[in-house]
Design an enzyme around this catalytic site. Structure first.
Site, PDB file in Angstrom:
ATOM      1  N   TYR A  57       0.836  -1.206   0.000  1.00 55.36           N
ATOM      2  CA  TYR A  57       0.000   0.000   0.000  1.00 55.36           C
ATOM      3  C   TYR A  57       0.869   1.254   0.000  1.00 55.36           C
ATOM      4  CZ  TYR A  57      -3.539  -3.448   1.449  1.00 55.36           C
ATOM      5  OH  TYR A  57      -4.356  -4.549   1.540  1.00 55.36           O
ATOM      6  N   TYR A 195     -12.029  -8.458   3.761  1.00 49.93           N
ATOM      7  CA  TYR A 195     -11.549  -7.194   3.166  1.00 49.93           C
ATOM      8  C   TYR A 195     -12.590  -6.619   2.213  1.00 49.93           C
ATOM      9  CZ  TYR A 195      -9.475  -9.299  -1.227  1.00 49.93           C
ATOM     10  OH  TYR A 195      -9.241  -9.906  -2.433  1.00 49.93           O
ATOM     11  N   LEU A 198     -17.132  -2.958   2.346  1.00 46.86           N
ATOM     12  CA  LEU A 198     -18.124  -2.079   1.709  1.00 46.86           C
ATOM     13  C   LEU A 198     -18.042  -2.230   0.183  1.00 46.86           C
ATOM     14  CD1 LEU A 198     -17.423   1.082   3.938  1.00 46.86           C
ATOM     15  CD2 LEU A 198     -19.092  -0.757   4.338  1.00 46.86           C
TER      16      LEU A 198
END
Ligand code: NAP
Length: 281
Positions: A57, A195, A198
């Site tokens: 990331y 993970y 949403l």
């Protein structure tokens, strides 16, 4: 007054809240850094003390943001990070972990995951994980994006049964793991980390979800997170760069669905009726 965030246990007995915080796309833009740090800190204050990050990331940028957010409060959090498959050789895993520790500003990672399967034999990565564990650099290790066949292969390598978690895509709109992988992990006491709970934000525009949320005087994000809370052995890790939305996500833990409401969700977002290949983002 809030309900406490429910907890679940790892195989070694350590307990964590079933709602944590994700960090993908953090640490990529310095203009957003301060808000991202504030958001993670607000989340910790609210009990979302499990933080999920990865060397991938922001090329270490997200780990640096996490390091800033937990300065002076390392013991309050449960840190999860991940090694890239391209680094997951025996020596490469150890070097990657050392880099992550430096970026995170700590001397130990609570749970270290193989981000997805790559070219290195699982036995090699597991051997490196066990070395890191023996040296106190990590407390436990796990995997990510592993379907049942991968998990079974993992169990067959030396120390492979020490796997402590599997982090996979799981949300209301993507329930495939409920058919087999989730029960498989549950049977072995291995928590599943959901993970993109949403669906990277896409779920929030779903008309059915918006309708149900209104009925609960809640937001679509809260209904999606409350649904995952209702699944035993599942830890969800929504990502937000906003302290306000971190609070909104935490408040989802106050929603309790009745059996009828869960059945209604099943009608709108049907659970799988057959084996589905593990989806990946
Ligand atoms: P997600 O958590 O499903 O969704 C994140 C998106 O939802 C962001 O755009 C965020 O925007 C928005 N959001 C969050 N809370 C909200 C709320 N209450 N109301 C409205 N919007 C909201 O997606 P994700 O980041 O892909 O997944 C979560 C974490 O899982 C990642 O951050 C990462 O740590 C992990 N992950 C792991 C893998 C893997 O391969 N192991 C893959 C993907 C993700 P704002 O930031 O603007 O609030």
């Amino acid at each position: 007054m809030h309900d406490p965030i429910p907890t679940t246990s790892f195989p070694d007995g350590r307990k964590v809240p079933v709602l944590g915080q994700g960090t993908w796309r953090m640490g990529e833009n310095h203009i957003k850094a301060a808000a991202e740090i504030r958001s993670l800190q607000a989340g910790i204050d609210l009990g979302m003390t499990l933080i999920d990050t990865a060397e991938m990331y922001g090329d270490g940028g997200a780990e640096r943001i996490v390091g800033e957010a937990i300065k002076g409060r390392r013991d309050e959090v449960f840190l999860v990070s991940k090694v890239l498959p391209s680094n997951a050789s025996r020596s490469g895993t150890i070097a990657a972990c050392e880099r992550s520790l430096k970026y995170l500003g700590t001397d130990r990672i609570d749970l270290y995951l193989l981000h997805w399967r790559g070219v290195y034999p699982l036995a090699e990565t597991v051997a490196a994980f066990e070395t890191l564990k023996a040296g106190g650099k990590i407390a436990a290790w796990g995997v990510s994006n592993f379907d049942i066949d991968d998990m079974e292969e993992l169990e067959s390598v030396p120390n492979g049964r020490n796997v402590a978690a599997n982090q996979v895509l799981y949300n209301l709109a993507r329930r495939g793991i409920e058919y087999d992988l989730l029960p498989w992990c549950r049977d072995r006491g291995v928590p599943v980390m959901a993970y993109s709970p949403l669906d990277e934000g896409r779920l929030l525009h779903n008309a059915d979800l918006i309708h149900i949320a209104k009925a609960h005087q809640a937001t679509p994000a809260q209904v999606a997170l409350a649904f995952l809370k209702s699944r035993p052995g599942v830890i969800s890790i929504p990502k937000t760069g906003s302290a306000e939305r971190a609070r909104e996500n935490r408040d989802a833990m106050d929603i309790h669905f009745t059996a009828e409401e869960l059945a209604e969700l099943d009608e709108l977002f049907p659970p799988p009726r057959r084996k589905m290949r593990l989806e990946v983002i």
